[in-house]
Motif scaffolding. Sequence first.
Motif, mmCIF file in Angstrom:
data_model
loop_
_atom_site.group_PDB
_atom_site.id
_atom_site.type_symbol
_atom_site.label_atom_id
_atom_site.label_comp_id
_atom_site.label_asym_id
_atom_site.label_seq_id
_atom_site.Cartn_x
_atom_site.Cartn_y
_atom_site.Cartn_z
ATOM 1 N N SER A 164 0.799 -1.231 0.000
ATOM 2 C CA SER A 164 0.000 0.000 0.000
ATOM 3 C C SER A 164 0.830 1.278 0.000
ATOM 4 O O SER A 164 0.270 2.375 0.028
ATOM 5 C CB SER A 164 -0.939 0.004 1.204
ATOM 6 N N THR A 165 2.157 1.175 -0.039
ATOM 7 C CA THR A 165 2.995 2.374 -0.095
ATOM 8 C C THR A 165 3.873 2.404 -1.349
ATOM 9 O O THR A 165 4.874 3.101 -1.406
ATOM 10 C CB THR A 165 3.888 2.495 1.166
ATOM 11 N N TYR A 182 -1.990 13.426 9.430
ATOM 12 C CA TYR A 182 -2.771 12.373 8.804
ATOM 13 C C TYR A 182 -3.464 11.555 9.882
ATOM 14 O O TYR A 182 -2.866 11.254 10.923
ATOM 15 C CB TYR A 182 -1.875 11.461 7.951
ATOM 16 N N GLN A 183 -4.694 11.156 9.628
ATOM 17 C CA GLN A 183 -5.443 10.328 10.570
ATOM 18 C C GLN A 183 -4.729 8.997 10.804
ATOM 19 O O GLN A 183 -4.771 8.447 11.903
ATOM 20 C CB GLN A 183 -6.871 10.088 10.063
ATOM 21 N N HIS A 184 -4.065 8.485 9.783
ATOM 22 C CA HIS A 184 -3.284 7.248 9.913
ATOM 23 C C HIS A 184 -2.234 7.381 11.022
ATOM 24 O O HIS A 184 -2.029 6.452 11.807
ATOM 25 C CB HIS A 184 -2.618 6.918 8.573
ATOM 26 N N GLU A 185 -1.611 8.558 11.071
ATOM 27 C CA GLU A 185 -0.596 8.816 12.109
ATOM 28 C C GLU A 185 -1.201 8.784 13.505
ATOM 29 O O GLU A 185 -0.598 8.254 14.443
ATOM 30 C CB GLU A 185 0.034 10.201 11.911
ATOM 31 N N TRP A 207 -1.793 4.947 14.187
ATOM 32 C CA TRP A 207 -0.697 3.971 14.167
ATOM 33 C C TRP A 207 0.658 4.532 14.598
ATOM 34 O O TRP A 207 1.567 3.760 14.902
ATOM 35 C CB TRP A 207 -0.591 3.349 12.772
ATOM 36 N N GLY A 255 1.759 8.071 7.123
ATOM 37 C CA GLY A 255 0.443 8.429 6.600
ATOM 38 C C GLY A 255 0.529 9.016 5.205
ATOM 39 O O GLY A 255 -0.271 8.677 4.322
ATOM 40 N N HIS A 275 0.934 6.350 2.264
ATOM 41 C CA HIS A 275 -0.277 5.700 1.773
ATOM 42 C C HIS A 275 -1.059 6.620 0.833
ATOM 43 O O HIS A 275 -1.560 6.175 -0.207
ATOM 44 C CB HIS A 275 -1.160 5.270 2.948
#
Length: 142
Positions: free
Chosen positions: A49-50, A80-83, A86, A91, A94
């Motif tokens: 995914s990266t 980023y919401q990913h950050e 996780w 983030g 992706h």
Amino acid sequence: MNVAKTFFDTITLHQETGPGINDISFDVDRIIKTSQIKNGTAHITAIGSTGSVTTIEYEPGVIEDLKDAINRIAPPNAQYQHELAWHDGNGHSHVQAAIIGPSIVVPVRDHKARLGTWQQIVVINHDNHARKRIVEVTVTGV
């Protein structure tokens, strides 16, 4: 009568921290020649995914321009919401990969990828660390 067939192979790359860009045109042509498919299509997909795949003129100036543009579109230092979920620092990786996309399809003509004079196939690592990247190539045709 020509019967269509499918052939597949894998390219393994060791890529620099993102955006790390590698020209795989020679590898794709090698796979096409090995496939013995004269005319058809080659589907090239970065696994993960990266990672992303596109075409570009693979010369130092335009490669640096592409890296700069990728980082302007989805900057590494933005929130980023990913950050928040996780805390792994990637983030942006992706988002960058999703914008460019994981795969392309190129025409196969006379046992090679049909590309423009200054057009090469590249794989991009967007991750915040170096990666071993797997690229799948599927050739279909006659």
